[in-house]
Design a protein around this motif. Sequence first.
Motif, PDB file in Angstrom:
ATOM      1  N   ALA A  24       8.385  37.862  -1.629  1.00  0.00           N
ATOM      2  CA  ALA A  24       8.391  37.826  -0.168  1.00  0.00           C
ATOM      3  C   ALA A  24       9.805  37.800   0.389  1.00  0.00           C
ATOM      4  CB  ALA A  24       7.610  36.604   0.312  1.00  0.00           C
ATOM      5  N   THR A  25      10.759  37.353  -0.438  1.00  0.00           N
ATOM      6  CA  THR A  25      12.144  37.248   0.017  1.00  0.00           C
ATOM      7  C   THR A  25      12.916  38.553  -0.141  1.00  0.00           C
ATOM      8  OG1 THR A  25      12.734  36.414  -2.175  1.00  0.00           O
ATOM      9  CG2 THR A  25      12.301  34.780  -0.451  1.00  0.00           C
ATOM     10  N   ALA A  26      12.299  39.569  -0.770  1.00  0.00           N
ATOM     11  CA  ALA A  26      13.000  40.838  -1.007  1.00  0.00           C
ATOM     12  C   ALA A  26      13.418  41.468   0.322  1.00  0.00           C
ATOM     13  CB  ALA A  26      12.112  41.789  -1.784  1.00  0.00           C
ATOM     14  N   ALA A  27      14.741  41.674   0.473  1.00  0.00           N
ATOM     15  CA  ALA A  27      15.257  42.194   1.734  1.00  0.00           C
ATOM     16  C   ALA A  27      15.879  43.572   1.597  1.00  0.00           C
ATOM     17  CB  ALA A  27      16.301  41.221   2.307  1.00  0.00           C
ATOM     18  N   THR A  28      16.336  43.922   0.405  1.00  0.00           N
ATOM     19  CA  THR A  28      17.031  45.186   0.206  1.00  0.00           C
ATOM     20  C   THR A  28      16.438  45.931  -0.984  1.00  0.00           C
ATOM     21  OG1 THR A  28      19.088  44.233   1.037  1.00  0.00           O
ATOM     22  CG2 THR A  28      19.268  46.292  -0.196  1.00  0.00           C
ATOM     23  N   ALA A  29      16.102  47.202  -0.781  1.00  0.00           N
ATOM     24  CA  ALA A  29      15.588  48.052  -1.858  1.00  0.00           C
ATOM     25  C   ALA A  29      16.556  49.208  -2.066  1.00  0.00           C
ATOM     26  CB  ALA A  29      14.201  48.586  -1.516  1.00  0.00           C
ATOM     27  N   VAL A  30      16.911  49.459  -3.305  1.00  0.00           N
ATOM     28  CA  VAL A  30      17.891  50.475  -3.651  1.00  0.00           C
ATOM     29  C   VAL A  30      17.288  51.438  -4.670  1.00  0.00           C
ATOM     30  CG1 VAL A  30      20.132  50.901  -4.741  1.00  0.00           C
ATOM     31  CG2 VAL A  30      19.842  48.958  -3.185  1.00  0.00           C
ATOM     32  N   LYS A  31      17.501  52.722  -4.457  1.00  0.00           N
ATOM     33  CA  LYS A  31      17.045  53.740  -5.394  1.00  0.00           C
ATOM     34  C   LYS A  31      18.168  54.063  -6.373  1.00  0.00           C
ATOM     35  CE  LYS A  31      15.239  58.486  -5.634  1.00  0.00           C
ATOM     36  NZ  LYS A  31      14.843  59.674  -4.844  1.00  0.00           N
ATOM     37  N   VAL A  32      17.841  54.009  -7.675  1.00  0.00           N
ATOM     38  CA  VAL A  32      18.791  54.301  -8.740  1.00  0.00           C
ATOM     39  C   VAL A  32      18.164  55.325  -9.675  1.00  0.00           C
ATOM     40  CG1 VAL A  32      19.942  53.345 -10.782  1.00  0.00           C
ATOM     41  CG2 VAL A  32      19.936  52.061  -8.631  1.00  0.00           C
ATOM     42  N   VAL A  33      18.950  56.291 -10.133  1.00  0.00           N
ATOM     43  CA  VAL A  33      18.439  57.264 -11.090  1.00  0.00           C
ATOM     44  C   VAL A  33      19.055  57.013 -12.462  1.00  0.00           C
ATOM     45  CG1 VAL A  33      17.838  59.085  -9.461  1.00  0.00           C
ATOM     46  CG2 VAL A  33      20.170  58.926 -10.294  1.00  0.00           C
ATOM     47  N   ILE A  34      18.228  57.190 -13.484  1.00  0.00           N
ATOM     48  CA  ILE A  34      18.671  57.093 -14.874  1.00  0.00           C
ATOM     49  C   ILE A  34      18.700  58.517 -15.411  1.00  0.00           C
ATOM     50  CG2 ILE A  34      18.314  55.981 -17.099  1.00  0.00           C
ATOM     51  CD1 ILE A  34      18.555  54.011 -14.771  1.00  0.00           C
ATOM     52  N   VAL A  35      19.881  59.024 -15.736  1.00  0.00           N
ATOM     53  CA  VAL A  35      20.021  60.418 -16.111  1.00  0.00           C
ATOM     54  C   VAL A  35      20.663  60.535 -17.487  1.00  0.00           C
ATOM     55  CG1 VAL A  35      20.238  61.117 -13.700  1.00  0.00           C
ATOM     56  CG2 VAL A  35      22.286  60.690 -15.028  1.00  0.00           C
ATOM     57  N   GLY A  36      20.625  61.743 -18.015  1.00  0.00           N
ATOM     58  CA  GLY A  36      21.220  62.006 -19.318  1.00  0.00           C
ATOM     59  C   GLY A  36      20.565  63.210 -19.958  1.00  0.00           C
ATOM     60  N   GLY A  37      21.111  63.630 -21.063  1.00  0.00           N
ATOM     61  CA  GLY A  37      20.571  64.769 -21.786  1.00  0.00           C
ATOM     62  C   GLY A  37      19.254  64.445 -22.464  1.00  0.00           C
ATOM     63  N   ASN A  92      17.514  39.984  -8.090  1.00  0.00           N
ATOM     64  CA  ASN A  92      17.503  38.603  -7.612  1.00  0.00           C
ATOM     65  C   ASN A  92      16.396  38.490  -6.570  1.00  0.00           C
ATOM     66  OD1 ASN A  92      18.623  39.519  -5.073  1.00  0.00           O
ATOM     67  ND2 ASN A  92      20.659  39.480  -6.030  1.00  0.00           N
ATOM     68  N   GLU A  93      16.348  37.394  -5.837  1.00  0.00           N
ATOM     69  CA  GLU A  93      15.249  37.184  -4.895  1.00  0.00           C
ATOM     70  C   GLU A  93      15.292  38.122  -3.700  1.00  0.00           C
ATOM     71  OE1 GLU A  93      15.288  33.087  -3.848  1.00  0.00           O
ATOM     72  OE2 GLU A  93      14.402  32.432  -5.748  1.00  0.00           O
ATOM     73  N   GLU A  94      16.441  38.785  -3.485  1.00  0.00           N
ATOM     74  CA  GLU A  94      16.575  39.642  -2.305  1.00  0.00           C
ATOM     75  C   GLU A  94      16.757  41.123  -2.639  1.00  0.00           C
ATOM     76  OE1 GLU A  94      19.785  38.123  -0.006  1.00  0.00           O
ATOM     77  OE2 GLU A  94      18.695  36.329   0.633  1.00  0.00           O
ATOM     78  N   LEU A  95      17.277  41.444  -3.834  1.00  0.00           N
ATOM     79  CA  LEU A  95      17.636  42.826  -4.159  1.00  0.00           C
ATOM     80  C   LEU A  95      16.682  43.416  -5.181  1.00  0.00           C
ATOM     81  CD1 LEU A  95      19.567  45.240  -3.979  1.00  0.00           C
ATOM     82  CD2 LEU A  95      20.963  44.127  -5.748  1.00  0.00           C
ATOM     83  N   VAL A  96      16.068  44.552  -4.817  1.00  0.00           N
ATOM     84  CA  VAL A  96      15.117  45.242  -5.683  1.00  0.00           C
ATOM     85  C   VAL A  96      15.630  46.648  -5.964  1.00  0.00           C
ATOM     86  CG1 VAL A  96      12.754  46.135  -5.885  1.00  0.00           C
ATOM     87  CG2 VAL A  96      13.167  43.942  -4.770  1.00  0.00           C
ATOM     88  N   LEU A  97      15.573  47.046  -7.237  1.00  0.00           N
ATOM     89  CA  LEU A  97      15.951  48.407  -7.604  1.00  0.00           C
ATOM     90  C   LEU A  97      14.704  49.197  -7.954  1.00  0.00           C
ATOM     91  CD1 LEU A  97      19.055  47.932  -9.961  1.00  0.00           C
ATOM     92  CD2 LEU A  97      18.957  47.999  -7.460  1.00  0.00           C
ATOM     93  N   TYR A  98      14.590  50.391  -7.394  1.00  0.00           N
ATOM     94  CA  TYR A  98      13.557  51.345  -7.789  1.00  0.00           C
ATOM     95  C   TYR A  98      14.220  52.351  -8.722  1.00  0.00           C
ATOM     96  CZ  TYR A  98      10.458  49.353  -4.307  1.00  0.00           C
ATOM     97  OH  TYR A  98       9.651  48.490  -3.600  1.00  0.00           O
ATOM     98  N   LEU A  99      13.693  52.470  -9.918  1.00  0.00           N
ATOM     99  CA  LEU A  99      14.317  53.263 -10.968  1.00  0.00           C
ATOM    100  C   LEU A  99      13.583  54.580 -11.161  1.00  0.00           C
ATOM    101  CD1 LEU A  99      14.651  50.372 -13.586  1.00  0.00           C
ATOM    102  CD2 LEU A  99      16.305  51.026 -11.808  1.00  0.00           C
ATOM    103  N   PHE A 100      14.333  55.671 -11.174  1.00  0.00           N
ATOM    104  CA  PHE A 100      13.769  57.000 -11.402  1.00  0.00           C
ATOM    105  C   PHE A 100      14.480  57.625 -12.601  1.00  0.00           C
ATOM    106  CE2 PHE A 100      12.754  56.018  -7.083  1.00  0.00           C
ATOM    107  CZ  PHE A 100      11.555  56.670  -6.807  1.00  0.00           C
ATOM    108  N   GLY A 101      13.743  57.849 -13.674  1.00  0.00           N
ATOM    109  CA  GLY A 101      14.294  58.511 -14.836  1.00  0.00           C
ATOM    110  C   GLY A 101      14.067  60.006 -14.757  1.00  0.00           C
ATOM    111  N   THR A 102      15.118  60.792 -14.977  1.00  0.00           N
ATOM    112  CA  THR A 102      15.019  62.243 -14.846  1.00  0.00           C
ATOM    113  C   THR A 102      14.640  62.893 -16.172  1.00  0.00           C
ATOM    114  OG1 THR A 102      17.356  62.571 -15.391  1.00  0.00           O
ATOM    115  CG2 THR A 102      16.805  62.233 -13.071  1.00  0.00           C
ATOM    116  N   PRO A 103      14.036  64.067 -16.138  1.00  0.00           N
ATOM    117  CA  PRO A 103      13.787  64.818 -17.372  1.00  0.00           C
ATOM    118  C   PRO A 103      15.111  65.303 -17.958  1.00  0.00           C
ATOM    119  CG  PRO A 103      13.200  66.154 -15.468  1.00  0.00           C
ATOM    120  CD  PRO A 103      13.514  64.788 -14.948  1.00  0.00           C
TER     121      PRO A 103
END
Length: 210
Positions: A24-37, A92-103
């Motif tokens: 309930a305390t999550a205030a910030t959501a960030v999109k991060v990509v996981i890339v590589g060969g 942490n209680e406020e920061l959430v990362l959404y992770l997207f792994g690429t092909p």
Amino acid sequence: MGSPESETRYEKRPGPSAEDALLATAATAVKVVIVGGFGVGKTTMVGSVSEIRPLTTEETMTEVSRGVDDVAGVETKTKTTVAMDFGRISLNEELVLYLFGTPGQERFWFLWKGLFDGALGAVVLIDTRRLEISFDVLGRLEDRGIPFIVAVNGFPDAPVHPTAEIRAALDLPPSVPIVECDARERVSSRDTLLVLMRYLYTLIDTNQER
């Protein structure tokens, strides 16, 4: 329904649960990509660190891909991501990362554009046995202006090189962090993401001082 060799698996929970719910305390959501060969461990990293059961789009590799996908160095690999991997981690209680792994295969790179939209930063996984497969990946990130760090995934039979040699081989500026990680381990993958976030904060502070 596709054959067992070509069926794509979408792994997700059948419905929401208390475990899946955001704090309930999550205030910030960030999109991060996981890339590589191809075969560097992107699906493994998303799966190891995600606090929810990850969504994967892995497909069994068949004879059709022989001669199309370069499996040199990963001959035992039997599955490959054909769209994306998705997971979530609360740092942490406020920061959430959404992770997207690429092909990883070049023939699926047309999907990258959508996956990169809105991304704040990226983790580039590399395999020191096959550094050359990372060159195009790094070039694409630089062309798009997406900040990134490099994570050396520690495969058991991979040669170990000093950080300075890896930086030189990849032609990376001194400011880009290079870290060692084990994509199979949750703590190691989480710490890699923390390095990325600290780097992004540093870039923000630098831009504000200008």
